[in-house]
Design a protein around this motif. Structure first.
Motif, PDB file in Angstrom:
ATOM      1  N   PHE A   1      66.769  78.897  11.745  1.00  0.00           N
ATOM      2  CA  PHE A   1      67.112  77.477  11.787  1.00  0.00           C
ATOM      3  C   PHE A   1      67.187  76.980  13.235  1.00  0.00           C
TER       4      PHE A   1
ATOM      5  N   TRP B   1      66.241  72.512  15.824  1.00  0.00           N
ATOM      6  CA  TRP B   1      66.884  72.901  14.572  1.00  0.00           C
ATOM      7  C   TRP B   1      65.987  72.508  13.410  1.00  0.00           C
TER       8      TRP B   1
ATOM      9  N   SER C   1      65.318  72.330   9.399  1.00  0.00           N
ATOM     10  CA  SER C   1      66.139  72.217   8.191  1.00  0.00           C
ATOM     11  C   SER C   1      65.665  73.088   7.026  1.00  0.00           C
TER      12      SER C   1
ATOM     13  N   ASP D   1      63.981  72.065   4.655  1.00  0.00           N
ATOM     14  CA  ASP D   1      64.094  71.233   3.456  1.00  0.00           C
ATOM     15  C   ASP D   1      62.894  71.405   2.526  1.00  0.00           C
TER      16      ASP D   1
ATOM     17  N   ILE E   1      71.370  75.239   3.681  1.00  0.00           N
ATOM     18  CA  ILE E   1      71.001  74.291   4.735  1.00  0.00           C
ATOM     19  C   ILE E   1      72.240  73.608   5.295  1.00  0.00           C
TER      20      ILE E   1
ATOM     21  N   ALA F   1      73.946  73.843   9.031  1.00  0.00           N
ATOM     22  CA  ALA F   1      74.200  72.639   9.825  1.00  0.00           C
ATOM     23  C   ALA F   1      75.635  72.630  10.346  1.00  0.00           C
TER      24      ALA F   1
ATOM     25  N   LEU G   1      66.787  67.522  15.234  1.00  0.00           N
ATOM     26  CA  LEU G   1      66.672  68.100  13.888  1.00  0.00           C
ATOM     27  C   LEU G   1      65.389  67.608  13.239  1.00  0.00           C
TER      28      LEU G   1
ATOM     29  N   PHE H   1      63.223  67.130   9.609  1.00  0.00           N
ATOM     30  CA  PHE H   1      63.150  67.078   8.154  1.00  0.00           C
ATOM     31  C   PHE H   1      61.749  66.599   7.786  1.00  0.00           C
TER      32      PHE H   1
ATOM     33  N   ILE I   1      70.176  66.301   0.757  1.00  0.00           N
ATOM     34  CA  ILE I   1      70.328  66.902   2.080  1.00  0.00           C
ATOM     35  C   ILE I   1      70.766  65.889   3.130  1.00  0.00           C
TER      36      ILE I   1
ATOM     37  N   ILE J   1      73.986  65.964   5.641  1.00  0.00           N
ATOM     38  CA  ILE J   1      73.779  66.196   7.081  1.00  0.00           C
ATOM     39  C   ILE J   1      74.457  65.094   7.895  1.00  0.00           C
TER      40      ILE J   1
END
Length: 221
Positions: free
Chosen positions: A21, A156, A158, A160, A170, A174, A184, A186, A199, A203
């Protein structure tokens, strides 16, 4: 029976494969011309692969409701299908960069093909911000991208898009890993369509509980 046990073992290995991650800081030392971190008091939400006809409108609504500005890295072929979403994102104060006309790894393209893929999406978005698909670039491609904009990476991931990584995992990552300055990533695609609505609100809460600010990535022409 032996063959069956080997197959089961392989499946378990795939299911329990560790995911990185948090990108080690050494990556920023190796590739210093790429952006890996932002200002230490901020956290930067970024979204790749869109715009998506279902995810993007919901996402823009959610960001607006929470008064958050984010950064999108969108594919040219998707922008052509949904130009109204590009205009909406810009109108609402988000940064929109590009992610190639098609989602192709730089490793799979020669320089001329990469340049075409890069230029087409760059013209549609009219942005200096570029995120390479999969983070993959050959040295000649990286030089071209850096000359014509800013290469934006992340520190970072995720996951997802990965159904073997649970939403609970996940969120826990975080909570323990995200810090100020983190970028981050996604995704807006079919793999995240049934996960991202769980998610993203979680987050946002994690980041607010850490008393960090949200910011967009900016790079003027």
């Amino acid at each position: 029976m032996q063959c069956y046990l080997i197959m089961v073992s392989k499946v378990k290995t795939l299911q329990t494969k560790p995911r990185l991650f948090k990108i080690p800081i050494v990556a920023a030392w190796i590739f210093p011309r790429r952006l890996w971190y932002g200002a230490s008091q901020n956290v930067y939400l970024s979204f790749d692969d869109g715009p998506h006809p279902e995810i993007t409108p919901w996402l823009l609504d959610e960001l607006k409701r929470n008064n958050i500005k984010a950064t999108f890295f969108w594919q040219g072929n998707q922008i052509e299908k949904h130009p109204e979403l590009l205009q909406r994102a810009k109108n609402e104060g988000h940064s929109v960069g590009h992610h190639g006309y098609e989602h192709k790894s730089g490793k799979s393209l020669n320089f001329d093909a990469f340049k075409i893929n890069f230029d087409q999406s760059n013209q549609l978005v009219d942005s200096k911000l570029y995120r390479p698909p999969y983070g993959d670039l050959k040295s000649s491609q990286a030089r071209y991208a850096a000359k014509n904009g800013k290469i934006v990476m992340w520190n970072w991931m995720s996951y997802d898009f990965d159904s073997t990584v649970s939403i609970e995992q996940i969120i826990q990552k975080a909570k323990t890993q995200i810090k100020g300055g983190d970028i981050l990533v996604f995704h807006e695609n079919e793999k995240t369509n049934h996960r991202i609505k769980e998610i993203i609100p979680a987050i946002i809460k994690v980041i607010r509980d850490k008393e960090l600010n949200f910011a967009r990535i900016e790079k003027k022409r």
